[in-house]
Scaffold this motif. Structure first.
Motif, PDB file in Angstrom:
ATOM      1  N   ILE A  76       0.856  -1.189   0.000  1.00  0.00           N
ATOM      2  CA  ILE A  76       0.000   0.000   0.000  1.00  0.00           C
ATOM      3  C   ILE A  76       0.892   1.239   0.000  1.00  0.00           C
ATOM      4  N   GLU A  77       0.365   2.329  -0.538  1.00  0.00           N
ATOM      5  CA  GLU A  77       1.102   3.591  -0.466  1.00  0.00           C
ATOM      6  C   GLU A  77       1.236   3.989   1.000  1.00  0.00           C
ATOM      7  N   THR A  78       2.419   4.428   1.394  1.00  0.00           N
ATOM      8  CA  THR A  78       2.623   4.790   2.798  1.00  0.00           C
ATOM      9  C   THR A  78       1.748   5.984   3.153  1.00  0.00           C
ATOM     10  N   PRO A  79       0.786   5.786   4.089  1.00  0.00           N
ATOM     11  CA  PRO A  79      -0.083   6.907   4.466  1.00  0.00           C
ATOM     12  C   PRO A  79       0.680   7.915   5.317  1.00  0.00           C
ATOM     13  N   THR A  80       0.090   9.068   5.538  1.00  0.00           N
ATOM     14  CA  THR A  80       0.769  10.119   6.295  1.00  0.00           C
ATOM     15  C   THR A  80      -0.112  10.631   7.420  1.00  0.00           C
ATOM     16  N   GLY A  81       0.523  11.257   8.407  1.00  0.00           N
ATOM     17  CA  GLY A  81      -0.188  11.945   9.478  1.00  0.00           C
ATOM     18  C   GLY A  81      -0.971  11.023  10.394  1.00  0.00           C
TER      19      GLY A  81
ATOM     20  N   VAL B  24      -4.915  -4.032   3.272  1.00  0.00           N
ATOM     21  CA  VAL B  24      -5.717  -3.645   2.103  1.00  0.00           C
ATOM     22  C   VAL B  24      -7.065  -3.068   2.536  1.00  0.00           C
ATOM     23  N   GLY B  25      -7.721  -3.731   3.493  1.00  0.00           N
ATOM     24  CA  GLY B  25      -9.035  -3.262   3.948  1.00  0.00           C
ATOM     25  C   GLY B  25      -8.962  -1.890   4.585  1.00  0.00           C
ATOM     26  N   ALA B  26      -7.969  -1.668   5.442  1.00  0.00           N
ATOM     27  CA  ALA B  26      -7.825  -0.372   6.108  1.00  0.00           C
ATOM     28  C   ALA B  26      -7.447   0.722   5.106  1.00  0.00           C
ATOM     29  N   ALA B  27      -6.585   0.374   4.144  1.00  0.00           N
ATOM     30  CA  ALA B  27      -6.182   1.357   3.129  1.00  0.00           C
ATOM     31  C   ALA B  27      -7.375   1.789   2.284  1.00  0.00           C
ATOM     32  N   LEU B  28      -8.195   0.842   1.859  1.00  0.00           N
ATOM     33  CA  LEU B  28      -9.371   1.169   1.057  1.00  0.00           C
ATOM     34  C   LEU B  28     -10.356   2.019   1.857  1.00  0.00           C
ATOM     35  N   ALA B  29     -10.550   1.658   3.134  1.00  0.00           N
ATOM     36  CA  ALA B  29     -11.471   2.430   3.974  1.00  0.00           C
ATOM     37  C   ALA B  29     -10.959   3.843   4.212  1.00  0.00           C
ATOM     38  N   GLY B  30      -9.627   3.994   4.262  1.00  0.00           N
ATOM     39  CA  GLY B  30      -9.036   5.300   4.531  1.00  0.00           C
ATOM     40  C   GLY B  30      -8.724   6.107   3.287  1.00  0.00           C
ATOM     41  N   GLY B  31      -9.057   5.561   2.115  1.00  0.00           N
ATOM     42  CA  GLY B  31      -8.818   6.298   0.878  1.00  0.00           C
ATOM     43  C   GLY B  31      -7.368   6.339   0.445  1.00  0.00           C
ATOM     44  N   ILE B  32      -6.585   5.339   0.876  1.00  0.00           N
ATOM     45  CA  ILE B  32      -5.174   5.244   0.492  1.00  0.00           C
ATOM     46  C   ILE B  32      -5.047   4.265  -0.672  1.00  0.00           C
ATOM     47  N   ASP B  33      -4.169   4.579  -1.612  1.00  0.00           N
ATOM     48  CA  ASP B  33      -3.984   3.708  -2.777  1.00  0.00           C
ATOM     49  C   ASP B  33      -3.373   2.371  -2.376  1.00  0.00           C
ATOM     50  N   VAL B  34      -3.968   1.309  -2.896  1.00  0.00           N
ATOM     51  CA  VAL B  34      -3.395  -0.027  -2.757  1.00  0.00           C
ATOM     52  C   VAL B  34      -2.525  -0.287  -3.990  1.00  0.00           C
ATOM     53  N   ILE B  35      -1.330  -0.804  -3.782  1.00  0.00           N
ATOM     54  CA  ILE B  35      -0.448  -1.136  -4.914  1.00  0.00           C
ATOM     55  C   ILE B  35      -0.840  -2.535  -5.390  1.00  0.00           C
ATOM     56  N   TRP B  36      -1.851  -2.565  -6.252  1.00  0.00           N
ATOM     57  CA  TRP B  36      -2.437  -3.860  -6.636  1.00  0.00           C
ATOM     58  C   TRP B  36      -1.422  -4.752  -7.331  1.00  0.00           C
ATOM     59  N   SER B  37      -0.501  -4.170  -8.097  1.00  0.00           N
ATOM     60  CA  SER B  37       0.513  -4.998  -8.756  1.00  0.00           C
ATOM     61  C   SER B  37       1.367  -5.722  -7.717  1.00  0.00           C
ATOM     62  N   GLY B  38       1.693  -5.011  -6.633  1.00  0.00           N
ATOM     63  CA  GLY B  38       2.469  -5.629  -5.558  1.00  0.00           C
ATOM     64  C   GLY B  38       1.673  -6.688  -4.824  1.00  0.00           C
ATOM     65  N   VAL B  39       0.398  -6.402  -4.555  1.00  0.00           N
ATOM     66  CA  VAL B  39      -0.466  -7.365  -3.857  1.00  0.00           C
ATOM     67  C   VAL B  39      -0.594  -8.645  -4.684  1.00  0.00           C
ATOM     68  N   ILE B  40      -0.813  -8.482  -5.986  1.00  0.00           N
ATOM     69  CA  ILE B  40      -0.987  -9.654  -6.855  1.00  0.00           C
ATOM     70  C   ILE B  40       0.324 -10.430  -6.983  1.00  0.00           C
ATOM     71  N   GLU B  41       1.425  -9.687  -7.246  1.00  0.00           N
ATOM     72  CA  GLU B  41       2.708 -10.344  -7.505  1.00  0.00           C
ATOM     73  C   GLU B  41       3.322 -10.945  -6.249  1.00  0.00           C
ATOM     74  N   LYS B  42       3.217 -10.220  -5.118  1.00  0.00           N
ATOM     75  CA  LYS B  42       3.911 -10.645  -3.903  1.00  0.00           C
ATOM     76  C   LYS B  42       3.031 -11.394  -2.909  1.00  0.00           C
ATOM     77  N   VAL B  43       1.700 -11.311  -3.071  1.00  0.00           N
ATOM     78  CA  VAL B  43       0.804 -11.968  -2.108  1.00  0.00           C
ATOM     79  C   VAL B  43      -0.091 -13.002  -2.779  1.00  0.00           C
TER      80      VAL B  43
END
Length: 332
Positions: free
Chosen positions: A70-75, A114-133
């Motif tokens: 996931i993209e590193t969230p901030t704040g 992934v669930g928390a990122a989607l709920a928080g409006g943070i980009d999921v790196i789907w290529s990484g999720v698919i390739e690495k998970v």
């Protein structure tokens, strides 16, 4: 950035590692205990020590977790997302532990992220999720199944003329080595996953820059918590892996552990892929058991385990998304 939020998030991450330890300790030692190669306490102590050692062998998996999914969230919002991801993973770990289902702590964590990122409006790196998970989630058990089958066939052929009692005694001793190798791989894989989460928390809090090396104290506390959790033991899951899938003998236990350890080292060092120790050892046990005869494996139990694999990521994602909504409402 609120220091209190950072401390709490790291504390929850370490608690996740602890639950990972007692949830997944069975992966390393169930076969050795079920074949009486090791006593339960001796096996747990050995696994805890090897978990600690394995955590210091690399950092590739940690980098994948902290930067590749996931993209590193901030704040404050970013810390809330990370906190919710961990809550999702912990809740699913505890539920599956209670029911004795060897689901994957790793995929619970990834689902939570992934669930928390989607709920928080943070980009999921789907290529990484698919390739690495996702791809390793399917490929590693298949490799474990077929490799376990082949390794057991080789052992049966090599020892076809051996005295059965003497051979079993020798494999019982050999299992202490294969179980240690499995536990080392568990530390190499699972301690690094939490290291990646802690590093992400430090980056969010501006304590360190992304791409910096993992601080030694992070490696140490993550490894220590995994070891403590491992020593606490996961007896419910141990029964499932050690006896309910198939009644194992020492040569079968050695073959399953050697297979699983080999897959974990390859995934860690060559691909930096965070695979599930649960998936690999379970499939290896099935492959080894199938050499006896196909119906020697209790496929009904195996079916329930496989069902748990498919449920884990979505379930943890839903819990994490719900947790994020609660956190965002409570702290605005």
């Amino acid at each position: 950035m609120d220091t209190f939020a950072l401390v709490v998030t790291i504390g929850v991450a370490l608690f996740f590692t602890y639950t990972n330890g007692f949830h997944d300790s069975a992966n390393a030692i169930a076969t050795s205990v079920s074949t009486r190669a090791l006593t339960p306490r001796a096996a747990l102590a050995m696994a805890a020590v090897m978990n600690l050692a394995g955590a210091f062998l690399g950092s590739g998996v940690a980098k994948t977790v902290s930067e590749g999914l996931i993209e590193t969230p901030t704040g404050d919002k970013g810390m809330g997302i990370l906190f919710a991801a961990l809550v999702g993973a912990i809740v699913w770990n505890l539920v599956t532990w209670y029911f004795g289902l060897p689901s994957s702590s790793s995929h619970a964590l990834f689902g939570g992220m992934v669930g928390a990122a989607l709920a928080g409006g943070i980009d999921v790196i789907w290529s990484g999720v698919i390739e690495k998970v996702i791809i390793p989630m399917f490929v590693s058990p298949i490799i474990g199944l077929f490799l376990g089958y082949l390794v057991m066939l080789v052992i049966l052929w090599l020892f076809r003329n051996a005295n059965p009692h003497r051979a079993k005694r020798g494999f019982r001793i050999a299992q202490t080595v294969s179980a240690a190798g499995m536990a080392l791989g568990h530390g190499l894989q699972d301690a690094q996953k939490t290291m990646g989460i802690v590093v992400m928390a430090l980056v969010i809090a501006d304590v360190q820059d992304q791409g910096d090396s993992i601080p030694v104290w992070v490696k140490l506390v993550c490894a220590a918590m995994l070891s403590l959790g491992t020593y606490a033991g996961g007896w419910r899951i141990m029964r499932t892996l050690g006896r309910r899938i198939i009644e194992l003998d020492p040569p079968q236990g050695f073959a399953a552990e050697t297979t699983a350890a080999s897959v974990m080292y390859t995934a860690s060092f060559m691909f930096h892929a965070p695979i599930s120790t649960t998936h690999v050892i379970t499939s290896a046990i099935m492959g080894v058991g199938a050499t006896k005869r196909v119906n020697a494996v209790r496929w009904g139990v195996a079916k329930n385990i496989i069902l748990g694999w498919f449920i884990t990521m979505p379930a943890a994602a839903l819990v994490a998304a719900g947790s994020y909504e609660v956190v965002s409402l409570a702290f605005g």
